[in-house]
Write a protein that holds these residues in place. Structure first.
Motif, PDB file in Angstrom:
ATOM      1  N   SER A 408      41.494  66.579  10.425  1.00 25.01           N
ATOM      2  CA  SER A 408      42.147  65.588   9.558  1.00 25.01           C
ATOM      3  C   SER A 408      42.621  66.195   8.243  1.00 25.01           C
ATOM      4  O   SER A 408      43.503  65.631   7.578  1.00 25.01           O
ATOM      5  CB  SER A 408      41.183  64.438   9.268  1.00 25.01           C
ATOM      6  N   SER A 409      42.061  67.362   7.901  1.00 25.34           N
ATOM      7  CA  SER A 409      42.452  67.984   6.632  1.00 25.34           C
ATOM      8  C   SER A 409      43.299  69.245   6.811  1.00 25.34           C
ATOM      9  O   SER A 409      43.619  69.922   5.835  1.00 25.34           O
ATOM     10  CB  SER A 409      41.198  68.335   5.817  1.00 25.34           C
ATOM     11  N   MET A 410      43.682  69.557   8.057  1.00 23.26           N
ATOM     12  CA  MET A 410      44.482  70.757   8.298  1.00 23.26           C
ATOM     13  C   MET A 410      45.860  70.609   7.664  1.00 23.26           C
ATOM     14  O   MET A 410      46.503  69.560   7.757  1.00 23.26           O
ATOM     15  CB  MET A 410      44.634  71.013   9.790  1.00 23.26           C
ATOM     16  N   ASP A 411      46.329  71.688   7.030  1.00 28.83           N
ATOM     17  CA  ASP A 411      47.633  71.645   6.360  1.00 28.83           C
ATOM     18  C   ASP A 411      48.267  73.029   6.463  1.00 28.83           C
ATOM     19  O   ASP A 411      48.099  73.867   5.586  1.00 28.83           O
ATOM     20  CB  ASP A 411      47.472  71.223   4.905  1.00 28.83           C
ATOM     21  N   ILE A 412      49.001  73.263   7.566  1.00 29.83           N
ATOM     22  CA  ILE A 412      49.680  74.543   7.767  1.00 29.83           C
ATOM     23  C   ILE A 412      51.170  74.336   7.507  1.00 29.83           C
ATOM     24  O   ILE A 412      51.775  73.387   8.027  1.00 29.83           O
ATOM     25  CB  ILE A 412      49.466  75.076   9.199  1.00 29.83           C
ATOM     26  N   GLU A 413      51.752  75.201   6.724  1.00 31.74           N
ATOM     27  CA  GLU A 413      53.191  75.111   6.429  1.00 31.74           C
ATOM     28  C   GLU A 413      53.981  75.151   7.735  1.00 31.74           C
ATOM     29  O   GLU A 413      53.676  75.919   8.642  1.00 31.74           O
ATOM     30  CB  GLU A 413      53.574  76.276   5.505  1.00 31.74           C
ATOM     31  N   GLN A 414      55.018  74.315   7.838  1.00 36.27           N
ATOM     32  CA  GLN A 414      55.694  74.084   9.108  1.00 36.27           C
ATOM     33  C   GLN A 414      56.250  75.357   9.721  1.00 36.27           C
ATOM     34  O   GLN A 414      56.108  75.594  10.927  1.00 36.27           O
ATOM     35  CB  GLN A 414      56.813  73.057   8.919  1.00 36.27           C
ATOM     36  N   GLN A 415      56.895  76.202   8.944  1.00 38.24           N
ATOM     37  CA  GLN A 415      57.475  77.420   9.489  1.00 38.24           C
ATOM     38  C   GLN A 415      56.392  78.371   9.970  1.00 38.24           C
ATOM     39  O   GLN A 415      56.526  78.993  11.025  1.00 38.24           O
ATOM     40  CB  GLN A 415      58.339  78.109   8.431  1.00 38.24           C
ATOM     41  N   LEU A 416      55.313  78.455   9.222  1.00 37.65           N
ATOM     42  CA  LEU A 416      54.199  79.307   9.635  1.00 37.65           C
ATOM     43  C   LEU A 416      53.580  78.799  10.926  1.00 37.65           C
ATOM     44  O   LEU A 416      53.250  79.582  11.824  1.00 37.65           O
ATOM     45  CB  LEU A 416      53.137  79.355   8.519  1.00 37.65           C
ATOM     46  N   TYR A 417      53.431  77.469  11.026  1.00 33.38           N
ATOM     47  CA  TYR A 417      52.916  76.867  12.259  1.00 33.38           C
ATOM     48  C   TYR A 417      53.807  77.216  13.436  1.00 33.38           C
ATOM     49  O   TYR A 417      53.324  77.646  14.497  1.00 33.38           O
ATOM     50  CB  TYR A 417      52.816  75.344  12.110  1.00 33.38           C
ATOM     51  N   PHE A 418      55.107  77.023  13.288  1.00 29.11           N
ATOM     52  CA  PHE A 418      56.039  77.284  14.386  1.00 29.11           C
ATOM     53  C   PHE A 418      55.970  78.741  14.832  1.00 29.11           C
ATOM     54  O   PHE A 418      55.932  79.038  16.029  1.00 29.11           O
ATOM     55  CB  PHE A 418      57.460  76.931  13.947  1.00 29.11           C
ATOM     56  N   GLU A 419      55.946  79.641  13.888  1.00 23.94           N
ATOM     57  CA  GLU A 419      55.901  81.063  14.228  1.00 23.94           C
ATOM     58  C   GLU A 419      54.604  81.422  14.934  1.00 23.94           C
ATOM     59  O   GLU A 419      54.602  82.179  15.923  1.00 23.94           O
ATOM     60  CB  GLU A 419      56.063  81.904  12.957  1.00 23.94           C
ATOM     61  N   ALA A 420      53.483  80.893  14.450  1.00 17.77           N
ATOM     62  CA  ALA A 420      52.190  81.205  15.060  1.00 17.77           C
ATOM     63  C   ALA A 420      52.090  80.623  16.465  1.00 17.77           C
ATOM     64  O   ALA A 420      51.599  81.286  17.393  1.00 17.77           O
ATOM     65  CB  ALA A 420      51.061  80.677  14.184  1.00 17.77           C
ATOM     66  N   ALA A 421      52.558  79.382  16.651  1.00 20.92           N
ATOM     67  CA  ALA A 421      52.498  78.751  17.972  1.00 20.92           C
ATOM     68  C   ALA A 421      53.386  79.477  18.962  1.00 20.92           C
ATOM     69  O   ALA A 421      53.003  79.697  20.125  1.00 20.92           O
ATOM     70  CB  ALA A 421      52.907  77.281  17.859  1.00 20.92           C
ATOM     71  N   THR A 422      54.574  79.862  18.523  1.00 17.94           N
ATOM     72  CA  THR A 422      55.499  80.581  19.395  1.00 17.94           C
ATOM     73  C   THR A 422      54.923  81.936  19.805  1.00 17.94           C
ATOM     74  O   THR A 422      54.987  82.329  20.974  1.00 17.94           O
ATOM     75  CB  THR A 422      56.854  80.776  18.698  1.00 17.94           C
ATOM     76  N   GLN A 423      54.354  82.630  18.832  1.00 19.94           N
ATOM     77  CA  GLN A 423      53.789  83.950  19.105  1.00 19.94           C
ATOM     78  C   GLN A 423      52.584  83.864  20.037  1.00 19.94           C
ATOM     79  O   GLN A 423      52.422  84.694  20.942  1.00 19.94           O
ATOM     80  CB  GLN A 423      53.378  84.636  17.800  1.00 19.94           C
ATOM     81  N   LEU A 424      51.753  82.859  19.854  1.00 18.12           N
ATOM     82  CA  LEU A 424      50.567  82.710  20.698  1.00 18.12           C
ATOM     83  C   LEU A 424      50.970  82.499  22.152  1.00 18.12           C
ATOM     84  O   LEU A 424      50.436  83.154  23.057  1.00 18.12           O
ATOM     85  CB  LEU A 424      49.731  81.526  20.207  1.00 18.12           C
ATOM     86  N   GLN A 425      51.895  81.601  22.380  1.00 13.48           N
ATOM     87  CA  GLN A 425      52.340  81.352  23.746  1.00 13.48           C
ATOM     88  C   GLN A 425      53.031  82.575  24.339  1.00 13.48           C
ATOM     89  O   GLN A 425      52.766  82.960  25.486  1.00 13.48           O
ATOM     90  CB  GLN A 425      53.292  80.160  23.784  1.00 13.48           C
ATOM     91  N   ARG A 426      53.914  83.217  23.553  1.00 15.95           N
ATOM     92  CA  ARG A 426      54.640  84.385  24.057  1.00 15.95           C
ATOM     93  C   ARG A 426      53.684  85.507  24.443  1.00 15.95           C
ATOM     94  O   ARG A 426      53.845  86.139  25.488  1.00 15.95           O
ATOM     95  CB  ARG A 426      55.622  84.874  23.000  1.00 15.95           C
ATOM     96  N   THR A 427      52.668  85.735  23.612  1.00 17.51           N
ATOM     97  CA  THR A 427      51.717  86.820  23.882  1.00 17.51           C
ATOM     98  C   THR A 427      51.044  86.646  25.234  1.00 17.51           C
ATOM     99  O   THR A 427      50.925  87.599  26.012  1.00 17.51           O
ATOM    100  CB  THR A 427      50.654  86.871  22.768  1.00 17.51           C
ATOM    101  N   HIS A 428      50.620  85.431  25.537  1.00 21.75           N
ATOM    102  CA  HIS A 428      49.871  85.210  26.781  1.00 21.75           C
ATOM    103  C   HIS A 428      50.792  85.108  27.993  1.00 21.75           C
ATOM    104  O   HIS A 428      50.394  85.474  29.101  1.00 21.75           O
ATOM    105  CB  HIS A 428      48.973  83.995  26.620  1.00 21.75           C
ATOM    106  N   ARG A 429      52.023  84.650  27.797  1.00 21.08           N
ATOM    107  CA  ARG A 429      52.984  84.701  28.897  1.00 21.08           C
ATOM    108  C   ARG A 429      53.330  86.153  29.231  1.00 21.08           C
ATOM    109  O   ARG A 429      53.414  86.528  30.413  1.00 21.08           O
ATOM    110  CB  ARG A 429      54.242  83.917  28.535  1.00 21.08           C
ATOM    111  N   GLU A 430      53.511  86.952  28.208  1.00 22.97           N
ATOM    112  CA  GLU A 430      53.833  88.365  28.448  1.00 22.97           C
ATOM    113  C   GLU A 430      52.672  89.090  29.110  1.00 22.97           C
ATOM    114  O   GLU A 430      52.885  89.974  29.953  1.00 22.97           O
ATOM    115  CB  GLU A 430      54.203  89.038  27.124  1.00 22.97           C
ATOM    116  N   LEU A 431      51.451  88.718  28.763  1.00 23.18           N
ATOM    117  CA  LEU A 431      50.294  89.337  29.403  1.00 23.18           C
ATOM    118  C   LEU A 431      50.291  89.061  30.903  1.00 23.18           C
ATOM    119  O   LEU A 431      50.160  89.986  31.720  1.00 23.18           O
ATOM    120  CB  LEU A 431      49.005  88.813  28.764  1.00 23.18           C
ATOM    121  N   ILE A 432      50.452  87.789  31.285  1.00 22.26           N
ATOM    122  CA  ILE A 432      50.407  87.414  32.704  1.00 22.26           C
ATOM    123  C   ILE A 432      51.618  87.956  33.449  1.00 22.26           C
ATOM    124  O   ILE A 432      51.495  88.583  34.513  1.00 22.26           O
ATOM    125  CB  ILE A 432      50.316  85.887  32.851  1.00 22.26           C
TER     126      ILE A 432
END
Length: 509
Positions: A408-432
């Motif tokens: 309820s108190s999380m506050d991540i800047e939108q651009q930082l959130y987008f970049e981190a979420a994109t990178q997390l998914q890309r990393t694991h797709r590239e692994l598989i």
């Protein structure tokens, strides 16, 4: 393969539950069931076998539902108190009677006609049952609409038998809470060993099938919540590609990773369930990006599906042990080779998940608040309201709610959130994708996703666990299958081929 009647599930009628023998015996003695129940107990029959009995006139949906309700009362509410079922649908028998009348009039909606299904208590049902994610804070008026997948099951003729217990808020309430516990449902227990891990969060959905309360169920997964409990409790569990099944009407964690999925006794049942729940949904636009939606997954099942297929397995476990030194895995490899598979040892690189939890907390806060706006009449309208409710009503266990508070108190800047979420998914797709390309593989396999460490869920890729027997302690062993996006049909066909190739009634490996 039929381990459910003569193999792993012998423990249901042995020492751990001796105190419930009278109740168990009474289930089978009721006069309503006739000779079919006496000669062929239905508790661990697949939906296909049950459908055949009903089509032949040997069994009715009313008889089946009555039997299962008695079993749930004896083993879920009384006896060993498995706490897998949080609530029974009071209309289940009436729906069964209607479906029997349709069958008598030669109207059959499909292969799930008259088949009871347990639904995890985070799926909206616009009926007389609650939808609460296991939280007393959400007790109140029912949702206005069924979740899309629940509606699809009803259209296919399935009977929503009841709601399955879960880890409260799909394991997102607090850190010190056991898997399978919720404020509404209590502690779900493993039917193979009451003191053993049930895993989470779709524990009730897995235990409900394992204990013979229903032939099929549905759960949800964000990170391991279908694969782990299905494996620990010895049932088939399927995590589809994220977006294959609509999330509309499902209490959310994160639309980046959330997906419904079926649990079942057999791969065939799982394929039928996945087909029935699929389809395009305007409330979840991700379903419009699914190729050939819906797909008839049952039509892909073949006993020879593994002929010449290359399956990659980790050289070492996460604990550093060589997989080839595991006698149980060596036995599985022999069965796979006997039916034509080619086994390829692979090196699995370490994966990075360090941002996942913060991203999920951010998603949870925003998406739960949006979901709550679809539930008029509830006393809670936001995550902050839920935190306040839990503070006022801590319960006897007084479990913490730090995940709710932190979310309820999380506050991540939108651009930082987008970049981190994109990178997390890309990393694991590239692994598989990288492993499958490097070694020329058709699929990856592992013990219960131990070595791939959730990469499939983070990538949004499909996974499946298949019960393949029991270990030296008598606990289920689940072989995990993993592949790339939209590859559900092949994974189901591969698992089906192994399922058909295993010795019937196998208790150990």
């Amino acid at each position: 393969m039929n381990v459910f009647k003569t193999g792993m599930f012998l423990s249901l009628f042995s020492a751990p539950w001796a105190f419930a023998d009278d109740q168990i015996a009474a289930i089978f003695d009721g006069p309503v069931f006739g000779s079919v129940i006496e000669s062929q107990p239905v508790d661990f029959q697949s939906s296909v076998a049950l459908q055949a009995l009903m089509s032949s006139g040997s069994l009715t949906s009313v008889e089946l539902v009555t039997h299962l309700l008695r079993r749930i009362d004896a083993l879920n509410n009384k006896g060993p108190q498995l706490n897998a079922v949080i609530e029974i649908n009071p209309d289940a028998l009436g729906i069964a009677e209607q479906l029997d009348q349709e069958r008598a009039a030669n109207v059959k909606r499909g292969p799930l006609h008259g088949i009871p299904v347990l639904v995890k208590d985070n799926f909206d049902t616009a009926d007389k049952m609650q939808t609460t994610a296991g939280s007393p804070a959400l007790v109140g008026p029912a949702p206005q609409h069924d979740a899309f997948v629940v509606n699809k099951l009803r259209e296919a003729g399935a009977i929503i038998l009841g709601k399955a217990n879960l880890s409260e808020w799909s394991a997102f309430r607090g850190d010190n809470i056991p898997n399978g516990w919720s404020g509404r449902g209590g502690q779900t227990r493993n039917p193979h060993d009451l003191a053993s891990e049930v895993c989470g969060s779709s524990s009730g959905s897995a235990v409900g099938v394992a204990a013979g309360f229903a032939p099929v169920s549905i759960g949800t997964e964000t990170h391991g919540s279908i694969i782990c409990p299905a494996s620990k409790n010895g049932v088939v569990g399927v995590r589809p590609t994220t977006g294959l099944l609509s999330r509309a009407g499902v209490i959310p964690i994160s639309s980046r990773q959330d997906t419904p999925g079926p649990m079942a006794r057999t791969v065939t049942d799982a394929a039928l369930m996945l087909t029935a729940m699929s389809g395009k949904d305007a409330r979840d636009k991700a379903t419009y990006g699914v190729p050939n939606n819906p797909v008839d997954y049952f039509s892909y099942l073949r006993a020879d599906a593994l002929q010449g297929k290359r399956l990659g397995y980790p050289v070492k476990t996460v604990e550093g042990q060589f997989m080839d030194d595991d006698p149980a895995f060596e036995t599985i490899k022999k069965h796979l080779r006997r039916i034509g598979a080619i086994l390829v040892p692979i090196d699995v690189p370490a994966s990075n998940r360090y941002t996942e939890w913060e991203l999920l907390q951010t998603d949870f806060a925003a998406e739960l608040n949006t979901y709550l706006q679809t539930r008029p009449g509830l006393d809670v309208r936001s995550m902050n309201d839920i935190v306040a409710f839990n503070t006022r009503h801590p319960g006897a266990e007084n479990y913490d709610q730090n995940n709710l508070i932190n979310s309820s108190s999380m506050d991540i800047e939108q651009q930082l959130y987008f970049e981190a979420a994109t990178q997390l998914q890309r990393t694991h797709r590239e692994l598989i994708d990288g492993l499958m390309g490097k070694y020329g593989l058709d699929a990856l396999i592992d013990w219960s996703d131990r070595s791939f460490n959730g990469s499939g869920a983070l990538a949004g890729y499909p996974g499946l666990t298949l019960p393949v027997g029991a270990n030296e302690k008598g606990m289920p062993l689940g072989l995990y299958w993993l592949s790339t996006a939209w590859d559900e049909a092949r994974l189901l066909s591969f698992a089906y081929a192994l399922e058909q190739g295993l010795p019937a009634g196998r208790q150990d490996l």
